[in-house]
Design a protein around this motif. Structure first.
Motif, PDB file in Angstrom:
ATOM      1  N   ASP A 162      46.942  16.650  82.021  1.00 20.92           N
ATOM      2  CA  ASP A 162      47.627  15.575  81.305  1.00 20.92           C
ATOM      3  C   ASP A 162      47.081  15.564  79.878  1.00 20.92           C
ATOM      4  OD1 ASP A 162      49.071  14.761  83.488  1.00 20.92           O
ATOM      5  OD2 ASP A 162      47.609  13.256  84.105  1.00 20.92           O
ATOM      6  N   ASN A 182      47.440  13.658  75.989  1.00 25.39           N
ATOM      7  CA  ASN A 182      47.964  12.527  75.229  1.00 25.39           C
ATOM      8  C   ASN A 182      47.477  12.604  73.792  1.00 25.39           C
ATOM      9  OD1 ASN A 182      49.344  10.470  77.229  1.00 25.39           O
ATOM     10  ND2 ASN A 182      47.525  11.240  78.281  1.00 25.39           N
ATOM     11  N   THR A 196      42.701  15.504  76.697  1.00 28.92           N
ATOM     12  CA  THR A 196      43.280  16.348  77.747  1.00 28.92           C
ATOM     13  C   THR A 196      42.453  16.219  79.023  1.00 28.92           C
ATOM     14  OG1 THR A 196      44.070  17.946  76.111  1.00 28.92           O
ATOM     15  CG2 THR A 196      43.990  18.667  78.408  1.00 28.92           C
ATOM     16  N   SER A 216      52.906  13.015  74.529  1.00 28.43           N
ATOM     17  CA  SER A 216      52.207  13.373  75.762  1.00 28.43           C
ATOM     18  C   SER A 216      52.838  14.623  76.348  1.00 28.43           C
ATOM     19  CB  SER A 216      52.264  12.232  76.783  1.00 28.43           C
ATOM     20  OG  SER A 216      53.602  12.002  77.206  1.00 28.43           O
ATOM     21  N   GLU A 234      52.329  18.947  86.312  1.00 32.71           N
ATOM     22  CA  GLU A 234      51.904  18.370  87.583  1.00 32.71           C
ATOM     23  C   GLU A 234      50.834  19.227  88.252  1.00 32.71           C
ATOM     24  OE1 GLU A 234      51.688  15.353  90.136  1.00 32.71           O
ATOM     25  OE2 GLU A 234      53.193  15.402  88.537  1.00 32.71           O
ATOM     26  N   LYS A 241      52.576  16.909  80.220  1.00 30.28           N
ATOM     27  CA  LYS A 241      52.013  16.881  81.567  1.00 30.28           C
ATOM     28  C   LYS A 241      52.569  18.039  82.386  1.00 30.28           C
ATOM     29  CE  LYS A 241      51.802  13.973  85.729  1.00 30.28           C
ATOM     30  NZ  LYS A 241      52.200  12.677  86.324  1.00 30.28           N
ATOM     31  N   ASP A 273      56.500  18.358  81.338  1.00 29.06           N
ATOM     32  CA  ASP A 273      57.121  17.079  80.964  1.00 29.06           C
ATOM     33  C   ASP A 273      56.477  16.613  79.663  1.00 29.06           C
ATOM     34  OD1 ASP A 273      58.810  16.826  83.251  1.00 29.06           O
ATOM     35  OD2 ASP A 273      57.065  16.259  84.434  1.00 29.06           O
TER      36      ASP A 273
END
Length: 317
Positions: free
Chosen positions: A276, A278, A313, A268, A272, A270, A257
């Motif tokens: 993550d 940004n 990260t 960003s 799951e 991601k 995503d």
């Protein structure tokens, strides 16, 4: 015999009238003055790829009374092209009172060819005008820039691009979900050409279908690229990276995503349960406002222009 029609949407729906051109209102107002007068100055149109520079250049020559010559300078960029092809067209008698030469992607023209071009722009300026387009205006020598009226082609906002894509889909009687349009626009913006091509590629049986899964062939191709197998020895970073890492783990294929806001320089990504990421601009240490620190490499191999960002990260077990 029935005439051959464009099957590529990006060409079929290329605007040929100013009313159909989506873009900066100030620029459109200036162009409308040129079209009403039937006269144009030397123009330098610069900006990111796929934002409408070539479209605007062709729109101009197709809506004024002129003979024109189109040259893609990424292919024809030598001083011989300027001295022979460009000079011959500019200096000979035409069928119309005005001639226009479009030099598309002129940032590929060699310095010697640019030096020859600047003289031609003055010598034949009475009856011949030049429209230059480029991605990197810093590659154009100052004497040429000073002879042109320069306009940065600012892409339309995402909403306008989405409306334009929806109009194309409706005209082609394609069924679609609005969310899929948003996905395609966000993935290709601000490159309108990429957005349109991406949408056409996703049409199956008159329906816009976003397939989030990779095929076996695509996975094999990705593996070949990341392993450095499809390149000469030491030719890419992937080859060097794999040579330094003898232990290879099995590739994990998961949905990513990702969001990007080009105007605010934030993004960003991601996966799951895995990580993550940004990214945001560097902050001014005093005011906290975003910096626009950048590096420009006119003859760079990996990049020509890059902005420095602050990235974080978070990995997960």
């Amino acid at each position: 015999m029935e005439s051959l029609k464009h099957s590529l949407w990006v060409e079929k729906y290329r605007p040929n009238k100013l009313d159909n051109y989506i873009g900066n209102d100030h620029l459109k107002s200036k162009v409308s003055v040129y079209l009403e007068s039937g006269d144009i100055p030397h123009l330098l149109l610069f900006g990111r790829a796929g934002t409408g520079k070539t479209t605007l250049a062709k729109l101009l020559v197709n809506n004024i009374d002129c003979d024109y010559l189109y040259i893609n300078a990424s292919d024809e960029n030598s001083v011989d092209v300027v001295r022979e092809k460009v000079k011959n067209f500019a200096s000979t008698l035409g069928f119309k009172d005005m001639k226009v030469i479009i030099l598309d992607e002129c940032d590929y023209i060699t310095p010697n060819a640019q030096a020859a071009l600047r003289n031609l722009m003055e010598t034949f300026s009475k009856n011949c005008r030049f429209i230059l387009t480029c991605n990197y205006v810093e590659r154009i020598i100052d004497p040429i820039q000073s002879r042109c009226q320069s306009f940065q082609i600012v892409p339309p906002d995402r909403k306008q691009v989405a409306q334009h894509l929806a109009n194309i889909l409706n005209n082609e009687t394609i069924q679609y979900d609005v969310k899929d349009i948003a996905t395609i626009v966000n993935g290709g913006y601000p490159d309108i050409r990429r957005v349109i091509n991406g949408a056409q590629r996703q049409v199956v049986n008159n329906e816009l279908v976003i397939d989030e899964n990779t095929t076996d062939e695509q996975r094999k191709g990705i593996e070949a690229i990341l392993s450095g197998k499809d390149t000469d020895e030491m030719a890419t970073g992937w080859y060097i990276f794999n040579a330094m890492c003898p232990t290879k783990h099995e590739t994990i294929y998961r949905k990513i995503d990702a969001t990007i806001n080009q105007e605010e320089r934030i993004g960003s990504a991601k996966v799951e349960g895995m990580f993550d990421l940004n990214v945001k601009p560097l902050a001014n240490p005093v005011s906290g406002m975003p910096h626009r620190a950048a590096m420009a490499l006119p003859n760079g191999q990996d990049f020509l222009y890059a902005e420095v960002a602050n990235g974080t990260t978070i990995t997960k077990d």
